[in-house]
Motif scaffolding. Structure first.
Motif, mmCIF file in Angstrom:
data_model
loop_
_atom_site.group_PDB
_atom_site.id
_atom_site.type_symbol
_atom_site.label_atom_id
_atom_site.label_comp_id
_atom_site.label_asym_id
_atom_site.label_seq_id
_atom_site.Cartn_x
_atom_site.Cartn_y
_atom_site.Cartn_z
ATOM 1 N N HIS A 158 -69.502 -77.462 -7.552
ATOM 2 C CA HIS A 158 -70.179 -77.452 -8.923
ATOM 3 C C HIS A 158 -69.267 -78.372 -9.898
ATOM 4 O O HIS A 158 -70.000 -79.362 -10.374
ATOM 5 N N LEU A 160 -67.723 -81.145 -8.298
ATOM 6 C CA LEU A 160 -67.946 -82.292 -7.885
ATOM 7 C C LEU A 160 -69.503 -82.889 -8.089
ATOM 8 O O LEU A 160 -69.453 -84.155 -8.251
ATOM 9 N N ALA A 161 -70.455 -82.103 -8.207
ATOM 10 C CA ALA A 161 -71.779 -82.317 -8.794
ATOM 11 C C ALA A 161 -71.473 -82.868 -10.188
ATOM 12 O O ALA A 161 -72.406 -83.848 -10.551
ATOM 13 N N ALA A 163 -68.824 -84.323 -11.563
ATOM 14 C CA ALA A 163 -68.302 -85.572 -11.481
ATOM 15 C C ALA A 163 -69.486 -86.559 -10.924
ATOM 16 O O ALA A 163 -69.475 -87.848 -11.417
ATOM 17 N N TRP A 164 -70.333 -86.562 -9.947
ATOM 18 C CA TRP A 164 -71.265 -87.315 -9.318
ATOM 19 C C TRP A 164 -72.336 -87.609 -10.458
ATOM 20 O O TRP A 164 -72.467 -88.803 -10.323
ATOM 21 N N TYR A 165 -72.497 -86.567 -11.197
ATOM 22 C CA TYR A 165 -73.601 -86.933 -12.372
ATOM 23 C C TYR A 165 -72.994 -87.891 -13.259
ATOM 24 O O TYR A 165 -73.735 -88.927 -14.047
ATOM 25 N N VAL A 167 -70.728 -90.088 -12.804
ATOM 26 C CA VAL A 167 -70.649 -91.556 -12.386
ATOM 27 C C VAL A 167 -72.004 -92.365 -12.540
ATOM 28 O O VAL A 167 -72.119 -93.378 -12.758
ATOM 29 N N ARG A 168 -73.155 -91.278 -12.579
ATOM 30 C CA ARG A 168 -74.489 -91.804 -12.563
ATOM 31 C C ARG A 168 -74.883 -91.885 -14.175
ATOM 32 O O ARG A 168 -76.102 -91.890 -14.243
ATOM 33 N N ARG A 169 -74.018 -91.602 -15.046
ATOM 34 C CA ARG A 169 -74.062 -91.730 -16.376
ATOM 35 C C ARG A 169 -74.903 -90.762 -16.947
ATOM 36 O O ARG A 169 -75.633 -90.675 -17.958
ATOM 37 N N GLN A 170 -74.776 -89.482 -16.476
ATOM 38 C CA GLN A 170 -75.624 -88.276 -16.906
ATOM 39 C C GLN A 170 -74.536 -87.192 -17.095
ATOM 40 O O GLN A 170 -74.096 -86.646 -16.229
ATOM 41 N N ASN A 171 -74.201 -87.150 -18.495
ATOM 42 C CA ASN A 171 -73.354 -85.728 -18.763
ATOM 43 C C ASN A 171 -73.967 -84.549 -18.746
ATOM 44 O O ASN A 171 -74.605 -84.278 -19.694
#
Length: 226
Positions: A158, A160-161, A163-165, A167-171
């Protein structure tokens, strides 16, 4: 772009309370000793939160209802092909929904096995008098090993997901704090009125009653030598 209320207050409070309880449960389990008294109390708290979430998933805000976020094959296929609609991702996206369902299921199993677990030292779940020694042994092994590892694994996944979003500029964190999400297309807002919040309090009381009833059931069986 428009700001839409996606997560109602009861859902947000549930999310953060559950996160705090799960972290505290892992810590108290590792500490052992006197901390196990808190582990038991926190387990009851998670039990109540899960019962509440099941009820709220039926009558809560639009995006908190299971009917709105449990992924259908069509939604999942669109998401994997990158052809999602606003309604597919306004709340939980299909993969996120699967993660949520997995977490609820694993935590539910942890609560159930914890109620029947016995470490043969100082801790015994309230339902141990109601089941056989074989079931108690199986529940204890699962609760202390695979169940614990699955919970920790899902929590890490959860984070990591998120953090991944990011990085993709989705908070994903901010909407779960404020309740609102900026969307390009109009979607139905969640019902987050005083009446809905009062209903949530009633359901929370019902959930607490369920937990109390289950614990008292086990205690009564123990006293009567069931």
């Amino acid at each position: 772009m428009q700001l839409v209320r996606i997560w109602d207050l009861p859902t947000r409070l549930f999310h953060w309370l559950l996160a705090a309880c799960v972290i505290a449960l892992v810590v108290t389990a590792k500490l052992g000793g006197e901390a196990m008294n808190w582990h038991l109390r926190l387990g009851y708290a998670v039990f109540g939160l899960l019962v509440f979430r099941l009820l709220w998933g039926l009558v809560g805000g639009h995006w908190s209802r299971f009917a709105s976020f449990v992924p259908t094959p069509g939604r999942l296929a669109r998401y994997l092909r990158g052809r999602t609609r606003a309604a597919d991702t306004a709340g939980h996206n299909p993969l996120g929904a699967l993660s949520v369902l997995a977490m609820l299921a694993v935590l539910g199993l942890q609560v159930a096995t914890g109620l029947m677990a016995d470490d043969e030292i100082a801790f015994a779940g309230p339902l141990t008098p109601l089941v056989s020694g074989e079931v108690v042994s199986l529940a204890t092994r699962w609760h202390k090993s695979w169940g614990q590892y699955l919970v920790i694994g899902l929590v890490v996944l959860h984070v990591l997901a998120i953090a991944w979003y990011l990085v993709r500029r989705q908070n994903l964190v901010k909407p779960m704090v404020t309740g609102d999400k900026l969307l390009a297309e109009p979607v139905p807002p969640a019902r987050d009125t005083p009446g809905a919040r009062l209903l949530a309090l009633v359901l929370l009381a019902v959930a607490a009653g369920v937990v109390y009833g289950v614990v008292r059931w086990g205690a009564s069986a123990s006293l009567s030598g069931f």
